[in-house]
Design a protein around this motif. Structure first.
Motif, mmCIF file in Angstrom:
data_model
loop_
_atom_site.group_PDB
_atom_site.id
_atom_site.type_symbol
_atom_site.label_atom_id
_atom_site.label_comp_id
_atom_site.label_asym_id
_atom_site.label_seq_id
_atom_site.Cartn_x
_atom_site.Cartn_y
_atom_site.Cartn_z
ATOM 1 N N UNK A 11 -6.968 14.178 -12.111
ATOM 2 C CA UNK A 11 -7.258 13.161 -11.094
ATOM 3 C C UNK A 11 -6.257 12.012 -11.174
ATOM 4 N N UNK A 12 -5.728 11.748 -12.370
ATOM 5 C CA UNK A 12 -4.789 10.647 -12.508
ATOM 6 C C UNK A 12 -3.443 10.949 -11.849
ATOM 7 N N UNK A 13 -3.228 12.180 -11.408
ATOM 8 C CA UNK A 13 -2.014 12.503 -10.660
ATOM 9 C C UNK A 13 -2.073 11.946 -9.234
ATOM 10 N N UNK A 14 -3.245 11.489 -8.799
ATOM 11 C CA UNK A 14 -3.357 10.856 -7.493
ATOM 12 C C UNK A 14 -4.142 11.654 -6.488
ATOM 13 N N UNK A 15 -3.854 12.928 -6.393
ATOM 14 C CA UNK A 15 -4.581 13.830 -5.507
ATOM 15 C C UNK A 15 -4.919 15.099 -6.263
ATOM 16 N N UNK A 16 -6.136 15.583 -6.068
ATOM 17 C CA UNK A 16 -6.511 16.882 -6.636
ATOM 18 C C UNK A 16 -7.127 17.718 -5.528
ATOM 19 N N UNK A 17 -6.837 18.985 -5.573
ATOM 20 C CA UNK A 17 -7.416 19.939 -4.624
ATOM 21 C C UNK A 17 -8.733 20.455 -5.203
ATOM 22 N N UNK A 18 -9.784 20.390 -4.399
ATOM 23 C CA UNK A 18 -11.100 20.873 -4.824
ATOM 24 C C UNK A 18 -11.417 22.258 -4.275
ATOM 25 N N UNK A 19 -10.697 22.674 -3.216
ATOM 26 C CA UNK A 19 -10.980 23.976 -2.636
ATOM 27 C C UNK A 19 -10.074 24.264 -1.470
ATOM 28 N N UNK A 20 -9.989 25.535 -1.123
ATOM 29 C CA UNK A 20 -9.160 25.977 -0.008
ATOM 30 C C UNK A 20 -9.823 27.199 0.608
ATOM 31 N N UNK A 21 -9.674 27.350 1.922
ATOM 32 C CA UNK A 21 -10.274 28.507 2.586
ATOM 33 C C UNK A 21 -9.570 28.857 3.868
ATOM 34 N N UNK A 72 -6.104 33.782 -9.442
ATOM 35 C CA UNK A 72 -6.789 33.749 -10.730
ATOM 36 C C UNK A 72 -5.794 33.860 -11.882
ATOM 37 N N UNK A 73 -6.040 33.086 -12.902
ATOM 38 C CA UNK A 73 -5.200 33.136 -14.086
ATOM 39 C C UNK A 73 -3.963 32.263 -14.006
ATOM 40 N N UNK A 74 -3.771 31.517 -12.917
ATOM 41 C CA UNK A 74 -2.601 30.651 -12.812
ATOM 42 C C UNK A 74 -2.797 29.431 -13.710
ATOM 43 N N UNK A 75 -2.007 29.268 -14.769
ATOM 44 C CA UNK A 75 -2.218 28.140 -15.681
ATOM 45 C C UNK A 75 -1.832 26.796 -15.075
ATOM 46 N N UNK A 76 -1.090 26.808 -13.964
ATOM 47 C CA UNK A 76 -0.646 25.570 -13.317
ATOM 48 C C UNK A 76 -1.456 25.258 -12.074
ATOM 49 N N UNK A 77 -2.614 25.888 -11.920
ATOM 50 C CA UNK A 77 -3.385 25.801 -10.687
ATOM 51 C C UNK A 77 -3.622 24.363 -10.239
ATOM 52 N N UNK A 78 -4.137 23.512 -11.117
ATOM 53 C CA UNK A 78 -4.513 22.156 -10.713
ATOM 54 C C UNK A 78 -3.301 21.348 -10.270
ATOM 55 N N UNK A 79 -2.186 21.481 -11.000
ATOM 56 C CA UNK A 79 -0.999 20.702 -10.653
ATOM 57 C C UNK A 79 -0.354 21.239 -9.382
ATOM 58 N N UNK A 80 -0.239 22.558 -9.262
ATOM 59 C CA UNK A 80 0.380 23.147 -8.074
ATOM 60 C C UNK A 80 -0.418 22.837 -6.813
ATOM 61 N N UNK A 81 -1.733 22.989 -6.885
ATOM 62 C CA UNK A 81 -2.535 22.724 -5.691
ATOM 63 C C UNK A 81 -2.535 21.240 -5.343
#
Length: 311
Positions: free
Chosen positions: A16-26, A138-147
């Protein structure tokens, strides 16, 4: 009947301290069920790429939604909307939050006074959503930062795509992008704008550096690729969605321009795009969430469990 694919995440406090976080996509297509009335605690950008429907604000005022368009769902603000029950619409959505939303709102990238925003072209914004979809594997270790990074990009592309602020400032290009999927010839497009075909060619070449035919074709094929990759629509239905009544002609054109047949393009994308389809209406009391890891006793074929609602 409709098709839907979605994933949701729970980023950690440090993300969250990165400024924006993705919570979901569809990604959703077809005659989707009505959403709301309801209130969320975070932002959602709902991108309508094709079709139409309606949006009702907290005061009960109803606004017609015609693609391409953007719906802003704001935290704490009631919303109620739905696709046309006969024709449906094509929808991409991204749930996000974070301290940077305040700055983006102050700068006008997130609009608080206009929940329905007409767009001149949704292609670049859909590309940004596609990056989130790919990062959500699934399994992407960079998921939170990339999204999270892709949400920043999405907000920029949505600002650029607004119909009142086209990057080139060219109303002709805006109108052509808006009408690209109508089964019209270049001459018919010109007539809609009170121009001769020659005048239209000069205007488009000056603004986009190509002919009207190539400009329209680029928009149509980009949309066709998305539909082939993210839906189970037959090739003939995809052809009609992007303005071609003759599916055989569409297939030949797609093959010549893209370098592979539509069905082969879909098969190749199917090996890289995660997720699956469902035609079940989510339970309002148990909104769908896609778990990132299957239960210990689940087989590889067991679909993920849904416990969180789509926007």
């Amino acid at each position: 009947m409709y098709h839907t694919w979605m994933r949701y995440f729970t980023p950690s406090p440090v993300h969250h301290r990165l400024g924006l976080v993705c919570l979901g996509v569809g990604l959703q297509h077809g005659r989707l069920p009505t959403v709301g009335p309801r209130v969320l605690d975070h932002h959602v950008a709902v991108l309508i790429g094709a079709g139409g429907g309606w949006y009702r604000d907290p005061e009960g005022r109803r606004t017609t939604v015609t693609a391409p368009a953007l719906l802003w769902l704001l935290p704490g603000v009631p919303h109620h909307y739905g696709a046309d029950p006969e024709t449906g619409w094509d929808e991409s959505f991204v749930d996000f939050t974070g301290p940077a939303t305040a700055t983006y709102t102050e700068l006008g990238y997130i609009e608080t006074d206009r929940p329905v925003v007409p767009l001149s072209d949704a292609a670049t914004a859909r590309t940004a959503v596609g990056r989130i979809v790919r990062a959500a594997r699934r399994g992407n270790p960079l998921l939170e930062v990339e999204t999270g990074a892709a949400v920043h990009e999405l907000l920029v592309e949505l600002r650029r795509a607004r119909a009142d602020t086209n990057a080139e400032g060219d109303l002709v290009l805006q109108a052509l992008a808006r009408d690209a999927f109508l089964p019209l010839s270049v001459a018919e497009h010109a007539a809609r704008h009170g121009m001769t075909p020659a005048e239209l060619r000069n205007a488009v070449r000056g603004g986009a550096g190509c002919s009207p035919k190539d400009y329209l074709l680029g928009i149509r094929l980009g949309r066709a690729k998305e539909l082939l990759a993210t839906t189970e629509l037959p090739v003939a239905a995809v052809a009609r969605r992007v303005g071609y009544d003759d599916p055989a002609y569409f297939s030949r054109l797609f093959t010549r321009r893209v370098g592979t047949a539509p069905i082969r393009f879909r098969e190749r994308q199917g090996r890289t795009v995660p997720g699956g389809w469902s035609d079940r209406v989510p339970d309002p009391d148990h909104p769908p969430t896609i778990t990132t890891t299957p239960p210990r006793d689940a087989s590889p074929e067991t679909p993920p469990r849904a416990t969180r609602r789509r926007p």
